[in-house]
Design a protein around this motif. Structure first.
Motif, PDB file in Angstrom:
ATOM      1  N   UNK A 127      37.950  46.073  33.733  1.00 32.71           N
ATOM      2  CA  UNK A 127      36.742  45.469  34.296  1.00 32.71           C
ATOM      3  C   UNK A 127      35.904  44.820  33.199  1.00 32.71           C
ATOM      4  N   UNK A 128      35.414  43.623  33.493  1.00 29.88           N
ATOM      5  CA  UNK A 128      34.456  42.938  32.630  1.00 29.88           C
ATOM      6  C   UNK A 128      33.155  42.813  33.418  1.00 29.88           C
ATOM      7  N   UNK A 157      40.303  43.413  36.429  1.00 29.19           N
ATOM      8  CA  UNK A 157      41.485  42.909  35.749  1.00 29.19           C
ATOM      9  C   UNK A 157      42.695  43.796  36.035  1.00 29.19           C
ATOM     10  N   UNK A 158      43.780  43.175  36.422  1.00 25.04           N
ATOM     11  CA  UNK A 158      45.017  43.914  36.648  1.00 25.04           C
ATOM     12  C   UNK A 158      45.707  44.219  35.314  1.00 25.04           C
ATOM     13  N   UNK A 159      46.157  45.442  35.101  1.00 23.47           N
ATOM     14  CA  UNK A 159      46.936  45.737  33.898  1.00 23.47           C
ATOM     15  C   UNK A 159      48.297  45.045  33.989  1.00 23.47           C
ATOM     16  N   UNK A 160      49.035  45.059  32.899  1.00 22.23           N
ATOM     17  CA  UNK A 160      50.324  44.354  32.867  1.00 22.23           C
ATOM     18  C   UNK A 160      51.268  44.817  33.967  1.00 22.23           C
ATOM     19  N   UNK A 161      51.221  46.088  34.269  1.00 16.58           N
ATOM     20  CA  UNK A 161      52.119  46.617  35.292  1.00 16.58           C
ATOM     21  C   UNK A 161      51.665  46.238  36.701  1.00 16.58           C
ATOM     22  N   UNK A 162      50.488  45.644  36.796  1.00 15.28           N
ATOM     23  CA  UNK A 162      50.013  45.152  38.077  1.00 15.28           C
ATOM     24  C   UNK A 162      49.455  46.204  39.009  1.00 15.28           C
ATOM     25  N   UNK A 163      49.253  47.419  38.502  1.00 17.27           N
ATOM     26  CA  UNK A 163      48.749  48.483  39.357  1.00 17.27           C
ATOM     27  C   UNK A 163      47.631  49.231  38.661  1.00 17.27           C
ATOM     28  N   UNK A 164      46.495  49.363  39.339  1.00 14.89           N
ATOM     29  CA  UNK A 164      45.372  50.129  38.812  1.00 14.89           C
ATOM     30  C   UNK A 164      45.445  51.523  39.428  1.00 14.89           C
ATOM     31  N   UNK A 182      40.561  41.803  44.522  1.00 17.26           N
ATOM     32  CA  UNK A 182      39.836  40.855  43.668  1.00 17.26           C
ATOM     33  C   UNK A 182      40.384  40.826  42.237  1.00 17.26           C
ATOM     34  N   UNK A 183      41.172  41.835  41.875  1.00 18.48           N
ATOM     35  CA  UNK A 183      41.670  41.935  40.502  1.00 18.48           C
ATOM     36  C   UNK A 183      42.592  40.775  40.164  1.00 18.48           C
ATOM     37  N   UNK A 184      42.430  40.246  38.952  1.00 16.76           N
ATOM     38  CA  UNK A 184      43.226  39.104  38.497  1.00 16.76           C
ATOM     39  C   UNK A 184      43.896  39.446  37.166  1.00 16.76           C
ATOM     40  N   UNK A 185      44.769  38.598  36.711  1.00 19.54           N
ATOM     41  CA  UNK A 185      45.423  38.808  35.422  1.00 19.54           C
ATOM     42  C   UNK A 185      44.390  38.675  34.303  1.00 19.54           C
ATOM     43  N   UNK A 186      44.731  39.189  33.132  1.00 20.41           N
ATOM     44  CA  UNK A 186      43.808  39.103  32.008  1.00 20.41           C
ATOM     45  C   UNK A 186      43.539  37.648  31.644  1.00 20.41           C
ATOM     46  N   UNK A 187      44.568  36.816  31.675  1.00 20.64           N
ATOM     47  CA  UNK A 187      44.411  35.396  31.355  1.00 20.64           C
ATOM     48  C   UNK A 187      43.409  34.741  32.298  1.00 20.64           C
ATOM     49  N   UNK A 188      43.530  35.021  33.600  1.00 21.22           N
ATOM     50  CA  UNK A 188      42.615  34.448  34.585  1.00 21.22           C
ATOM     51  C   UNK A 188      41.210  35.003  34.400  1.00 21.22           C
ATOM     52  N   UNK A 189      41.115  36.287  34.094  1.00 14.96           N
ATOM     53  CA  UNK A 189      39.811  36.924  33.891  1.00 14.96           C
ATOM     54  C   UNK A 189      39.057  36.266  32.735  1.00 14.96           C
ATOM     55  N   UNK A 190      39.751  36.015  31.634  1.00 11.89           N
ATOM     56  CA  UNK A 190      39.109  35.389  30.476  1.00 11.89           C
ATOM     57  C   UNK A 190      38.695  33.960  30.801  1.00 11.89           C
ATOM     58  N   UNK A 191      39.523  33.242  31.533  1.00 14.78           N
ATOM     59  CA  UNK A 191      39.174  31.878  31.933  1.00 14.78           C
ATOM     60  C   UNK A 191      37.902  31.878  32.785  1.00 14.78           C
TER      61      UNK A 191
END
Length: 221
Positions: free
Chosen positions: A24-25, A45-52, A69-78
């Motif tokens: 989370x940010x 933010x979704x972790x690499x494994x895609x499961x929180x 609502x969770x997105x990939x880290x790349x999308x979150x930073x964008x």
């Protein structure tokens, strides 16, 4: 210029050496002239494994509807960088969140040019509140000492960011924010430190798993 007060939450870890992935940010913008919060953002933010995991969701007070609502880290930073704008100071309570941004971005070979004008506001506010502090002042205790009633829930990024911002506003006239940039050397040094820590915990785990307290050496009968 605005001050962006941010707070990160991580996946709940159960062993040393387990990756510290951002889940989370939470951040809010403080108008330095008006001395008030003017905007906020929360990104899951979704972790690499895609499961929180359920334990992590419970720890950060994540609701079922938040999962979608969770997105990939790349999308979150964008999303975060777009929200930041052009002129800002980045501020956090302690330097740990800065390290987490560097480590995860470096792992995924992502640009960190946006991480600039960083200020750790924990130490200067702590010094203003007490000259006798021997340890770092936690946010909860700092709010209590400042007479600020916390809003929301602890260990929820957006709520911690808002509470930190309220604390920052109380001392805003006595804090000098500095402009700076993140050098490639600093990124490399921090990331190497992170990797050494990971490998050290991994080696310790392997040594423990290969040693059984009841086992005998080859010379024992």
């Amino acid at each position: 210029m605005v001050a962006v007060i941010f707070d990160l939450e991580l996946i709940k870890r159960f062993r040393k050496g387990q990756p510290s992935e951002i889940v989370e940010i939470g951040a809010c913008k403080v108008d330095l002239e008006k001395k008030e919060i003017i905007d906020q953002i929360q990104i899951y933010v979704n972790p690499k494994r895609g499961h929180i995991s359920k334990s992590t969701r419970k720890f950060i007070k994540m609701k079922d509807e938040d999962i979608n609502k969770a997105v990939s880290y790349e999308t979150a930073i964008l999303q975060f960088v777009t929200w930041l704008g052009d002129k800002y100071y980045l501020c956090s309570w302690g330097k740990d969140d800065k390290a987490h941004f560097i480590n995860q971005s470096a792992q995924q070979k992502m640009n960190l040019d946006w991480f600039r004008n960083y200020n750790d506001i924990q130490k200067p506010i702590g010094n203003l509140m007490s000259s006798d502090l021997t340890n770092q002042l936690g946010l909860k205790n700092a709010l209590k000492m400042a007479g600020i009633e916390p809003t929301g829930k602890a260990h929820r990024g957006i709520d911690d960011a808002i509470n930190t911002a309220e604390l920052f506003i109380k001392f805003i006239d006595k804090i000098e924010l500095k402009e700076n940039s993140l050098s490639q050397k600093e990124i490399h040094t921090q990331f190497q430190k992170y990797k050494r820590s990971r490998f050290r915990h991994k080696d310790q785990k392997q040594q423990t798993s290969h040693t059984h307290p009841a086992s005998k050496s080859p010379t024992e009968n």
